[in-house]
Design an enzyme around this catalytic site. Structure first.
Site, PDB file in Angstrom:
ATOM      1  N   TYR A   1       1.050  -0.905  -0.047  1.00  0.00           N
ATOM      2  CA  TYR A   1       0.073   0.366   0.138  1.00  0.00           C
ATOM      3  C   TYR A   1       0.608   1.565   0.229  1.00  0.00           C
ATOM      4  CZ  TYR A   1      -5.152  -0.018   0.183  1.00  0.00           C
ATOM      5  OH  TYR A   1      -6.321   0.010  -0.561  1.00  0.00           O
TER       6      TYR A   1
ATOM      7  N   GLU B   1      -0.673   4.706  -0.975  1.00  0.00           N
ATOM      8  CA  GLU B   1      -1.238   6.283  -0.448  1.00  0.00           C
ATOM      9  C   GLU B   1      -0.575   7.221  -0.656  1.00  0.00           C
ATOM     10  OE1 GLU B   1      -4.706   6.334   2.483  1.00  0.00           O
ATOM     11  OE2 GLU B   1      -5.841   5.109   0.381  1.00  0.00           O
TER      12      GLU B   1
ATOM     13  N   ASP C   1      -6.231  14.214 -24.991  1.00  0.00           N
ATOM     14  CA  ASP C   1      -6.316  12.343 -24.791  1.00  0.00           C
ATOM     15  C   ASP C   1      -6.221  11.606 -25.584  1.00  0.00           C
ATOM     16  OD1 ASP C   1      -7.514   9.875 -24.393  1.00  0.00           O
ATOM     17  OD2 ASP C   1      -9.167  10.925 -23.510  1.00  0.00           O
TER      18      ASP C   1
ATOM     19  N   THR D   1      -4.846   6.397 -21.762  1.00  0.00           N
ATOM     20  CA  THR D   1      -4.418   5.190 -21.104  1.00  0.00           C
ATOM     21  C   THR D   1      -2.793   4.229 -21.593  1.00  0.00           C
ATOM     22  OG1 THR D   1      -5.117   3.827 -23.263  1.00  0.00           O
ATOM     23  CG2 THR D   1      -6.422   4.245 -21.597  1.00  0.00           C
TER      24      THR D   1
ATOM     25  N   LYS E   1      -3.220   1.074 -25.045  1.00  0.00           N
ATOM     26  CA  LYS E   1      -3.454   0.362 -26.487  1.00  0.00           C
ATOM     27  C   LYS E   1      -2.530   0.615 -27.150  1.00  0.00           C
ATOM     28  CE  LYS E   1      -7.696   2.882 -24.578  1.00  0.00           C
ATOM     29  NZ  LYS E   1      -9.244   3.409 -24.478  1.00  0.00           N
TER      30      LYS E   1
ATOM     31  N   ARG F   1      -2.506  -2.498 -18.528  1.00  0.00           N
ATOM     32  CA  ARG F   1      -4.260  -1.406 -18.106  1.00  0.00           C
ATOM     33  C   ARG F   1      -4.316  -0.857 -17.342  1.00  0.00           C
ATOM     34  NH1 ARG F   1      -7.738  -3.954 -21.671  1.00  0.00           N
ATOM     35  NH2 ARG F   1      -8.898  -2.329 -21.160  1.00  0.00           N
TER      36      ARG F   1
HETATM   37  C1  LIG Z   1      -9.855   3.906 -23.919  1.00  0.00           C
HETATM   38  C2  LIG Z   1      -9.669   5.277 -24.073  1.00  0.00           C
HETATM   39  C3  LIG Z   1     -10.475   6.144 -22.803  1.00  0.00           C
HETATM   40  C4  LIG Z   1     -10.874   5.077 -21.369  1.00  0.00           C
HETATM   41  O1  LIG Z   1      -9.696   3.911 -20.727  1.00  0.00           O
HETATM   42  P1  LIG Z   1     -10.096   3.229 -20.060  1.00  0.00           P
HETATM   43  O2  LIG Z   1      -8.600   2.818 -19.152  1.00  0.00           O
HETATM   44  O3  LIG Z   1     -11.120   1.916 -20.679  1.00  0.00           O
HETATM   45  O4  LIG Z   1     -11.017   3.501 -19.167  1.00  0.00           O
HETATM   46  C5  LIG Z   1     -10.509   7.836 -22.980  1.00  0.00           C
HETATM   47  N1  LIG Z   1     -10.336   7.878 -23.569  1.00  0.00           N
HETATM   48  C6  LIG Z   1     -10.224   7.987 -24.821  1.00  0.00           C
HETATM   49  C7  LIG Z   1     -10.201   8.578 -25.797  1.00  0.00           C
HETATM   50  C8  LIG Z   1     -10.427   6.195 -24.766  1.00  0.00           C
HETATM   51  O5  LIG Z   1     -10.219   5.908 -26.299  1.00  0.00           O
END
Ligand SMILES: *Cc1c(COP(=O)(O)O)cnc(C)c1O
Length: 427
Positions: free
Chosen positions: A61, A63, A207, A233, A236, A242
Site C-alpha cells: 500500500y 497512498e 486525450d 491510457t 492501447k 491496463r
Molecule cells: C480508451 C479510452 C479512454 C478510457 O480508458 P479506460 O481505460 O477504458 O477507462 C479514454 N479516452 C479515450 C480517448 C480512450 O480511447
C-alpha cells in the site's frame, strides 16, 4: 471453445490451486494466439510487461506520492514510481507525470476534479462522432455532473471542423476542452485546438489514449508543445499494462496530483506502475519506433485494400492505426458483420459512424485497427489477404453461408501460427 489445462501448465501454481480459472486463462491464451485481433484499442504486451504486472509490488500500500506517503516501508516503491514517472516525462516531453490513475476513465475524471466545479462547461467530441464517454457524453458522470457541449465531424469530410469547434467554444465558453477520441482515423491538430483554447481561456487536454504509442514512436505529431494536460491510457498502442497517466505543465502538477489522490483514488497499483515503467522503456527504443510506423503503414495498406473492395471508409482513409468502416453500402448492420467476423476468428467491434441513422447498440459500422497484428510482426504484404477475408466473411454472412466463415477461420488460424504473439506461449 473448450477450456483445457495443457500437460505442462504455463502457470503451475495457478493450475494447482485453481484448475477452473487456470483453464480459463489457458483458453484465453489460445484464443489470443489463434485469432486476428483487429480491435484498435487492444494489443499484445511483451513478456517483460506481463511479468512486471504479476509481481509482489502488488502487496504494497502506498497512498500518497514518492517522499510523501501515508504508509511506511516505501524504500523500493518510491523508486519504482519515481523511475516510471521520469520515463513518462522524458518520452512525452512534459514537465510532470502522474502514473497512478487506475485507467483512462478515472484519469479523465481527475482532470475534471482538478479544473472544474459541478455544472461547469466542458467541450469534447461527441461519442457517436468518435469521442469518448468521458469527454462530456450524457450517460457518463462527466456529462451529468458537468455541462457537456459536443463537437463532431463534418458530414462531407468525416473530419473535425475547427471553425465549428471555435464557434462552439466562443458561444459556450468552456473551462475545459478535450481533443482526441476513440474512433478518430485522422491526425489531431493540437496546434489548432490550442489556439481556440487560448482564445476562450480554457484548459486544453489532449486525450491520446489511442495514439500514445504512435506519438512515442514518432508516427503521430506530439501534443507536448501545445496542450496543458495530456491524458492517456497505457494499454492501447503504447503496449503497456491496463492503466493510465496524466502528464502536464508544471503549473497544473499540484492540482492534478491532488485530484488523483486523495481526490479520487486510494492506493496506487504498484505492480501496474512497474509494468508501465517497463513499457515506457520499451517505447523509447528504435524497435518501438519501427513498430509505430508499421502500425500506420499497415492501417493505410489495409484501408487501401478494403476501399478497393468497395468498402466505405469514414474520412476516406486513415492517418493512424484505425479504420472506421461504414457498412451501409454493403447492406449489413455493423453488429451482424462484427459477429460473423468473430466466428471467422477476426475480432473487431461494431461502431457508430458519424451521422449514423441506426441505434448505438446496432450501428452501421465496424472499427478496425492494426496495433495487435503489427505487434505479432504481420507485414503489410498480408493486408490484401486480411481485406479479402473481411470481404468474404461479410458476403458469406449476408448469404447465411457458415461454411465459408468456417473456412476463413481455418485460414486465419494458419496465418497467425506463423506470427507468434509476444507474451503468449508458442503452440
Ligand atoms: C480508451 C479510452 C479512454 C478510457 O480508458 P479506460 O481505460 O477504458 O477507462 C479514454 N479516452 C479515450 C480517448 C480512450 O480511447
Amino acid at each position: 471453445m473448450t477450456a483445457s489445462v495443457p500437460a505442462q501448465p504455463r502457470h503451475p501454481a495457478l493450475a494447482a490451486a485453481d484448475p477452473e480459472l487456470a483453464a480459463l486463462v489457458a483458453a484465453e491464451e489460445q484464443l489470443q494466439a489463434d485469432t486476428l485481433r483487429l480491435i484498435p484499442s487492444e494489443n499484445y504486451v511483451s513478456a517483460a510487461v506481463l511479468e512486471a504486472s504479476g509481481t509482489v509490488l502488488q502487496n504494497k500500500y502506498s497512498e500518497g506520492y514518492p517522499g510523501k506517503r501515508y504508509y511506511e516501508g516505501q524504500q523500493v516503491i518510491d523508486q519504482v514510481e519515481t523511475l516510471t514517472a521520469e520515463r513518462a516525462r522524458a518520452l512525452f516531453g512534459m514537465d510532470h507525470a502522474n502514473v497512478q490513475p487506475y485507467s483512462g476513465s478515472p484519469a479523465n475524471l481527475a482532470v475534471y476534479l482538478a479544473f472544474l466545479k459541478p455544472g461547469d462547461t466542458v467541450l469534447g467530441m461527441s461519442l457517436p462522432m468518435g469521442g469518448h464517454l468521458t469527454h462530456g457524453w450524457g450517460v457518463s458522470a462527466t456529462g451529468t455532473w458537468f455541462n457537456g457541449v459536443q463537437y463532431g465531424v463534418r458530414r462531407d469530410t468525416g473530419r473535425v471542423d475547427l471553425d465549428e469547434v471555435r464557434d462552439l467554444a466562443l458561444a459556450e465558453r468552456p473551462k475545459l476542452i478535450f481533443c482526441g477520441g476513440t474512433a478518430v482515423p485522422r491526425e489531431i491538430d493540437f496546434a489548432g485546438f490550442a489556439e481556440i483554447a487560448r482564445e476562450v481561456g480554457a484548459v486544453l487536454v489532449a486525450d491520446i489514449a489511442h495514439i500514445a504509442g504512435l506519438i512515442a514512436g514518432g508516427a503521430h505529431p506530439s501534443p507536448a508543445p501545445y496542450v496543458d494536460v495530456v491524458s492517456t491510457t497505457t494499454h492501447k498502442t503504447l503496449r503497456g499494462p491496463r492503466g493510465a497517466m496524466l502528464l502536464s505543465r508544471v503549473e497544473h502538477a499540484r492540482a492534478l496530483d491532488r485530484a488523483v489522490f486523495p481526490g479520487l483514488q486510494g492506493g496506487p497499483h504498484n505492480q501496474t506502475t512497474a509494468a508501465i515503467g517497463v513499457a515506457l522503456n520499451e517505447a523509447a527504443t528504435p524497435a518501438f519506433c519501427s513498430y509505430a510506423h508499421r502500425v500506420v503503414a499497415n492501417a493505410r495498406a489495409l484501408g487501401g485494400e478494403l476501399a478497393a473492395r468497395g468498402f466505405d471508409l469514414v474520412s476516406g482513409g486513415t492517418d493512424n492505426h484505425l479504420l472506421l468502416v461504414d457498412l451501409t453500402s454493403k447492406d449489413i448492420p455493423g453488429k451482424t458483420a462484427a459477429k460473423a467476423l468473430d466466428r471467422a476468428g477476426i475480432v473487431v467491434n461494431y461502431n457508430a459512424v458519424p451521422y449514423d441513422p441506426r441505434k448505438p447498440f446496432d450501428p452501421s459500422g465496424i472499427r478496425i485497427g492494426t496495433p495487435a497484428l503489427t505487434s505479432r510482426g504481420v507485414p503489410g504484404s498480408e493486408m490484401a489477404a486480411v481485406a479479402e477475408w473481411i470481404d468474404r466473411v461479410i458476403t458469406a454472412a449476408r448469404a447465411g453461408d457458415e461454411a465459408t466463415i468456417g473456412a476463413v477461420r481455418a485460414e486465419v488460424k494458419e496465418l497467425m501460427a506463423g506470427y507468434p504473439a509476444p507474451g503468449l506461449p508458442v503452440a
